[in-house]
Enzyme design. Structure first.
Site, PDB file in Angstrom:
ATOM      1  N   TRP A 133       0.793  -1.226   0.000  1.00 48.26           N
ATOM      2  CA  TRP A 133       0.000   0.000   0.000  1.00 48.26           C
ATOM      3  C   TRP A 133       0.829   1.282   0.000  1.00 48.26           C
ATOM      4  CZ3 TRP A 133       2.063   2.289   4.089  1.00 48.26           C
ATOM      5  CH2 TRP A 133       2.547   1.469   5.123  1.00 48.26           C
ATOM      6  N   GLU A 231      10.529  -8.490  -3.348  1.00 46.10           N
ATOM      7  CA  GLU A 231      11.099  -7.256  -2.810  1.00 46.10           C
ATOM      8  C   GLU A 231      10.490  -7.084  -1.432  1.00 46.10           C
ATOM      9  OE1 GLU A 231      11.621  -4.112  -1.122  1.00 46.10           O
ATOM     10  OE2 GLU A 231      10.057  -3.343  -2.443  1.00 46.10           O
ATOM     11  N   CYS A 265      10.439   1.206   2.189  1.00 50.50           N
ATOM     12  CA  CYS A 265      11.389   0.120   2.462  1.00 50.50           C
ATOM     13  C   CYS A 265      12.825   0.604   2.334  1.00 50.50           C
ATOM     14  CB  CYS A 265      11.121  -1.078   1.550  1.00 50.50           C
ATOM     15  SG  CYS A 265      11.073  -0.674  -0.201  1.00 50.50           S
TER      16      CYS A 265
END
Length: 463
Positions: A133, A231, A265
């Protein structure tokens, strides 16, 4: 799985969607396979027109697309507009370069008797992409632009809190001229994900998400003998050497940790400071973080967004409590964040030792971990002392020195004098528990193709 749009700033339920039925899932796979049979034969020029048209539409309607991002996951509006543009750039990149990157390669054979050997790159078929998201459009563009350009067709299972963004991208690609069934959004359940992966017409799966989800999906793909790319999380090191320009470095540190509400990330989660500049950097960084303004993400004055959901905010606060329980010092910084909305007070963690669970965790939100290093070698050691290996950065006035240090850091990406960067023309991916495979450029384009050898041998060649 409860697909719903809940405004992270107000907590208001805006719209909900029913889970897909098994019949709808099976029909989508069938349609994707049928679309593949024709799409794989479609000329590159036609595929490129679709990609470019989608990019043009995103730019034309940028305010509408950006507002939806802000409503669904709380992204500051300016950053939402930047994500729309980045997604357009990715689509445009493959419109320009896919044909060249996938051109047949003549191999330099050592013996003429081996013939004329050519490597061709052919699409595999239907692929499943499972996306998170935090960048609802960018994550889609990053996988479908290369794979559709290669001739594959796509099924999307997006995060349950951004269902309208997922539907908007499906509508975008149809408006751009993509054949129906070539890219389909599904509000799929976990059991249906397994059903899709097991279907013999599905040839691979790409996931961006958590370690747990990645492990589950990789296991399912492995059992079905299908290619997967992952990922996953990251805990990027932000290494500051003694000769760094502290004023610039502090500004990049504040940005690198807090863009997208710290829910990235590749955000700069671990500030590793050599002893010589530790105190000075920490004081300036604390001041920089304190200047962030939390509030309505639709307000241009807001610089710190709420987290994507109240659940995410609660989980991050619990991680802070656990870190403190194991000996860390948590310092809340800046004015109090609004009581309404999924906000977390910007927090700086110090005195985090290797035996603290926080040392090896990914903090997804406005929490900075500050680690002291004795010198350059110790900073590299700390940077590599992580289960993750996604991105990282090194700050120094000496670029040659910075490059040498960057080469010693074990991650998929390292930047000198800039936080880990996300661009349409740079590859993306990591090592260890940050996953495997690469996205973007030719690397991403060739993840799900058959590298087929075609060797034309002289019929009169002697055995």
């Amino acid at each position: 799985m409860s697909y719903a749009t809940i405004n992270p700033y107000t907590g208001e339920l805006l719209k909900s969607f029913p889970d897909a039925t098994d019949t709808e899932v099976d029909a989508a796979v069938t349609q994707a396979h049928e679309a593949f049979l024709s799409w794989k034969e479609t000329p590159f020029a036609t595929r490129a027109k679709v990609m470019q048209k989608a990019a043009d539409l995103l730019r034309r309607d940028c305010p509408r697309y950006a507002k939806l991002l802000t409503l669904e996951m709380g992204k500051v509006l300016a950053e939402a507009k930047a994500e729309v543009e980045l997604s357009a750039q990715i689509l445009e990149y493959y419109a320009k370069y896919a044909e060249k990157l996938l051109a047949p390669e003549t191999l330099p054979v050592s013996n003429p008797a081996e013939g004329r050997a050519v490597l061709v790159h052919e699409p595999l078929g239907v692929l499943l992409c499972i996306e998170p998201w935090n960048f609802p459009y960018y994550q889609i563009a990053r996988i479908i632009a290369p794979q559709l350009s290669a001739g594959n067709t796509m099924l999307l299972k997006h995060a349950s809190n951004v269902p309208q963004s997922a539907a908007a991208f499906e509508a975008l690609m149809l408006e751009a001229g993509l054949p129906k069934g070539a890219f389909t959004n599904l509000y799929a359940t976990r059991s249906q994900i397994a059903r899709i992966i097991a279907d013999p017409r599905v040839c691979g799966v790409a996931l961006t998400g958590s370690e747990g989800a990645g492990g589950d999906v990789a296991a399912q793909a492995g059992k079905a003998l299908k290619k997967s790319t992952l990922e996953l999380g990251g805990a990027d090191a932000f290494v500051v050497l003694a000769d760094a320009d502290l004023e610039k470095t502090v500004k990049w540190a504040v940005f690198g940790r807090h863009w997208n509400g710290g829910q990235v990330c590749v955000s700069s989660k671990r500030m590793i400071l050599v002893d010589a500049i530790y105190d000075k950097f920490l004081a300036a960084y604390t001041q920089g973080v304190a200047a962030l303004k939390a509030g309505d993400p639709m307000d241009p004055a807001t610089t710190l967004a709420p987290l994507s959901s109240q659940k995410a905010a609660d989980e991050l606060k619990e991680k802070i409590r656990q870190a403190v329980a194991h000996g860390a010092t948590a310092t809340e910084v800046g004015p109090k964040v609004p009581s309404r909305g999924a906000f977390v007070q910007p927090t700086i963690l110090t005195n985090v030792t290797p035996d603290n669970p926080a040392y090896a965790q990914e903090m997804f939100g406005p929490v900075s971990m500050i680690l002291r290093a004795k010198d350059e070698d110790d900073a590299v050691r700390i940077a590599n002392d992580s289960p993750f290996g996604l991105g990282g950065s090194v700050f120094t006035r000496d670029e040659a020195r910075g490059e040498k240090v960057a080469r010693r850091i074990s991650t998929g990406m390292v930047f000198v004098n800039h936080p880990t960067m996300v661009k349409a023309d740079l590859p993306f991916g990591g090592v260890r528990r940050s996953g495997y495979g690469r996205e973007l450029l030719g690397l991403g384009l060739k993840e799900f193709v058959n590298h087929k050898l075609v060797d034309v041998v002289d019929i009169d060649a002697e055995f």
